[in-house]
Design an enzyme around this catalytic site. Structure first.
Site, PDB file in Angstrom:
ATOM      1  N   ASP A 262      -0.350   9.649   7.862  1.00 32.17           N
ATOM      2  CA  ASP A 262       0.034   7.542   7.660  1.00 32.17           C
ATOM      3  C   ASP A 262       0.662   7.301   8.808  1.00 32.17           C
ATOM      4  O   ASP A 262       1.005   7.503   9.830  1.00 32.17           O
ATOM      5  CB  ASP A 262      -0.057   6.716   7.003  1.00 32.17           C
ATOM      6  CG  ASP A 262      -1.249   6.275   6.266  1.00 32.17           C
ATOM      7  OD1 ASP A 262      -2.271   6.365   6.887  1.00 32.17           O
ATOM      8  OD2 ASP A 262      -1.239   6.106   5.038  1.00 32.17           O
TER       9      ASP A 262
ATOM     10  N   ASP B 111       0.985  -1.288   0.099  1.00 24.62           N
ATOM     11  CA  ASP B 111       0.136   0.019  -0.469  1.00 24.62           C
ATOM     12  C   ASP B 111       0.690   1.284  -0.125  1.00 24.62           C
ATOM     13  O   ASP B 111       2.090   1.444   0.691  1.00 24.62           O
ATOM     14  CB  ASP B 111      -0.894   0.064   1.592  1.00 24.62           C
ATOM     15  CG  ASP B 111      -1.418  -1.331   1.634  1.00 24.62           C
ATOM     16  OD1 ASP B 111      -2.086  -1.741   0.664  1.00 24.62           O
ATOM     17  OD2 ASP B 111      -2.528  -1.835   2.298  1.00 24.62           O
TER      18      ASP B 111
ATOM     19  N   GLU C 292       0.062  -1.562  10.864  1.00 27.87           N
ATOM     20  CA  GLU C 292      -0.273  -1.728   8.929  1.00 27.87           C
ATOM     21  C   GLU C 292       1.690  -1.315   8.654  1.00 27.87           C
ATOM     22  O   GLU C 292       1.535  -1.310   6.980  1.00 27.87           O
ATOM     23  CB  GLU C 292      -1.348  -1.181   8.466  1.00 27.87           C
ATOM     24  CG  GLU C 292      -1.826  -1.288   6.942  1.00 27.87           C
ATOM     25  CD  GLU C 292      -3.019  -0.210   6.345  1.00 27.87           C
ATOM     26  OE1 GLU C 292      -2.889  -0.465   4.603  1.00 27.87           O
ATOM     27  OE2 GLU C 292      -3.004  -0.201   7.604  1.00 27.87           O
TER      28      GLU C 292
ATOM     29  N   LEU D  49      -4.032   4.361  10.616  1.00 27.21           N
ATOM     30  CA  LEU D  49      -4.978   5.603   9.568  1.00 27.21           C
ATOM     31  C   LEU D  49      -6.098   5.099   8.760  1.00 27.21           C
ATOM     32  O   LEU D  49      -5.581   4.776   7.642  1.00 27.21           O
ATOM     33  CB  LEU D  49      -4.299   6.866   9.289  1.00 27.21           C
ATOM     34  CG  LEU D  49      -5.583   7.982   9.480  1.00 27.21           C
ATOM     35  CD1 LEU D  49      -5.886   8.763  10.063  1.00 27.21           C
ATOM     36  CD2 LEU D  49      -4.992   9.233   7.975  1.00 27.21           C
ATOM     37  N   ASP D  50      -7.224   4.039   9.031  1.00 33.24           N
ATOM     38  CA  ASP D  50      -8.280   3.705   7.695  1.00 33.24           C
ATOM     39  C   ASP D  50      -8.552   4.744   7.093  1.00 33.24           C
ATOM     40  O   ASP D  50      -9.244   5.853   7.467  1.00 33.24           O
ATOM     41  CB  ASP D  50      -8.899   3.159   8.811  1.00 33.24           C
ATOM     42  CG  ASP D  50      -9.905   2.584   7.803  1.00 33.24           C
ATOM     43  OD1 ASP D  50      -9.711   1.372   7.329  1.00 33.24           O
ATOM     44  OD2 ASP D  50     -11.222   2.684   7.540  1.00 33.24           O
TER      45      ASP D  50
ATOM     46  N   ASP E  34      -3.858  -0.120  13.371  1.00 25.99           N
ATOM     47  CA  ASP E  34      -4.529   0.488  11.841  1.00 25.99           C
ATOM     48  C   ASP E  34      -4.456   2.255  12.050  1.00 25.99           C
ATOM     49  O   ASP E  34      -5.440   3.136  11.831  1.00 25.99           O
ATOM     50  CB  ASP E  34      -5.639   0.412  10.970  1.00 25.99           C
ATOM     51  CG  ASP E  34      -5.636   1.102   9.380  1.00 25.99           C
ATOM     52  OD1 ASP E  34      -3.995   1.398   9.397  1.00 25.99           O
ATOM     53  OD2 ASP E  34      -6.356   0.585   8.949  1.00 25.99           O
TER      54      ASP E  34
ATOM     55  N   GLU F 217      -7.723  -5.129  11.691  1.00 25.21           N
ATOM     56  CA  GLU F 217      -8.538  -4.115  10.958  1.00 25.21           C
ATOM     57  C   GLU F 217      -9.631  -5.123  10.866  1.00 25.21           C
ATOM     58  O   GLU F 217     -10.884  -4.576  11.949  1.00 25.21           O
ATOM     59  CB  GLU F 217      -8.696  -4.115   9.689  1.00 25.21           C
ATOM     60  CG  GLU F 217      -7.867  -2.760   9.223  1.00 25.21           C
ATOM     61  CD  GLU F 217      -6.778  -2.744   7.610  1.00 25.21           C
ATOM     62  OE1 GLU F 217      -6.937  -1.325   6.701  1.00 25.21           O
ATOM     63  OE2 GLU F 217      -7.471  -3.970   6.912  1.00 25.21           O
TER      64      GLU F 217
END
Length: 345
Positions: free
Chosen positions: A72, A66, A94, A115-116, A113, A275
């Site tokens: 992030d 990603d 993540e 910053l989803d 996570d 998540e």
């Protein structure tokens, strides 16, 4: 207008009442308070938006494939910094290739996570932080425990209000950050996901990549009152799972992110440990359902830190119907639309 927030229980006092003198619960409470402190700082950065400069800029591609954006990385650093004084033995994210050891002998591990929904950073759409708190175990990888071993789970939603949605295994509660006092106060106790729904969230642009069984369920929804469901459905898609979860907790619905035929998406796109599992615990504690399509999400045995899974969660009756459609061979024939398929000419 009278200021009423101070009459509401604060996060810290609510956790103190829950934990009492139980050492295990006290550790969980201290860890959640630390995560909330990081959330306040992340919320402040998000509020500044473009003033902060370059938050959506891609810094590098992560090891999981990603794009890693500036926000992030900043969110990850703030979480790690906040947990330094918490009773946490290890931290995984993540944004990091491997877990980071923290306090030797501490009773907990935390997976996040940071910053989803980061694809929405520069569009002023809600983003969030998701977290899972697990017991540290003497043998093996503490992060590779099924979700049913979680001691707490939650997310922070950075939207028009900053909300902390939390479960410690006793229902799902919502705390809202009071902008006047910078304190999280309880605004909804033991929320319940409505059992029925006529709303679903899916990225329909991937229709051509889905398997026939998954298409069959979506075809039923889109057929509306003329189809086998006998009622019309509305479709939503925000591309921010925490925002989708918050809507579902508020008014019901079902969220679907399956595996599909695209390279890298065969087993789903969302991560099990930090998540799917925390969202699954929150939704189940609110009376909803969470599944891979084949089994309960919280029963899946992790095989890797960044393992991907298909994820479906939401209103209990709708999730159960989705699972039935996936298990019925006749559904694969998509009889409503023959060989053409719903979205093909």
């Amino acid at each position: 207008m009278p200021h009423t927030a101070m009459a509401r229980p604060r996060l810290e006092s609510a956790l103190a009442a829950w934990s009492g003198s139980d050492a295990g619960r006290v550790a969980v409470a201290e860890t959640v308070v630390a995560l909330a402190a990081a959330g306040r700082r992340i919320a402040a950065v998000v509020r500044r938006g473009a003033i902060e400069g370059g938050l959506a800029a891609v810094t590098r591609a992560s090891s999981t494939g990603d794009d890693q954006k500036a926000l992030d990385v900043a969110a990850n650093d703030l979480l790690l910094e906040a947990l330094v004084t918490a009773p946490v033995a290890a931290f995984c994210s993540e944004e990091m290739d491997a877990a980071v050891p923290m306090k030797p002998g501490a009773p907990l591990v935390v997976a996040v996570d940071p910053l989803d929904g980061s694809s929405n950073i520069d569009t002023n759409v809600s983003v969030g932080t998701i977290f899972s708190v697990l017991p540290a175990i003497a043998e093996g990888d503490a992060f590779q425990q099924p979700g049913n071993r979680q001691l707490a789970a939650g997310y922070l939603l950075y939207g028009p209000q900053c909300a902390l949605v939390l479960t410690v295994g006793d229902g799902t509660d919502v705390y809202t950050l009071d902008p006047d006092t910078d304190v999280f106060v309880l605004t909804a106790r033991r929320v319940r996901v409505p059992e029925k729904t006529a709303e679903f969230a899916v990225n329909a642009s991937n229709y051509r990549h889905w398997d026939p069984a998954f298409r069959a369920y979506i075809d039923e929804c889109l057929a509306g009152s003329a189809g086998p469901r006998g009622r019309d459905f509305n479709m939503r898609w925000i591309a921010s799972m925490v925002a989708e979860a918050h809507r579902i907790l508020t008014r019901g619905g079902i969220y679907l992110y399956p595996g599909d035929a695209r390279r890298g998406y065969e087993t789903g796109r969302l991560r099990l440990i930090y998540e799917a599992n925390p969202i699954g615990m929150l939704i189940e504690q609110a009376g909803g359902g969470c599944t891979t399509g084949k089994e309960r999400m919280l029963d899946v045995a992790p095989t890797g830190l960044h393992q991907r899974v298909p994820l479906v969660f939401g209103s209990a009756q709708e999730v159960a119907h989705f699972e039935r459609v996936q298990s019925e061979p006749a559904a694969h024939k998509s009889p409503l639309f023959g060989n053409r398929g719903l979205l093909r000419a």
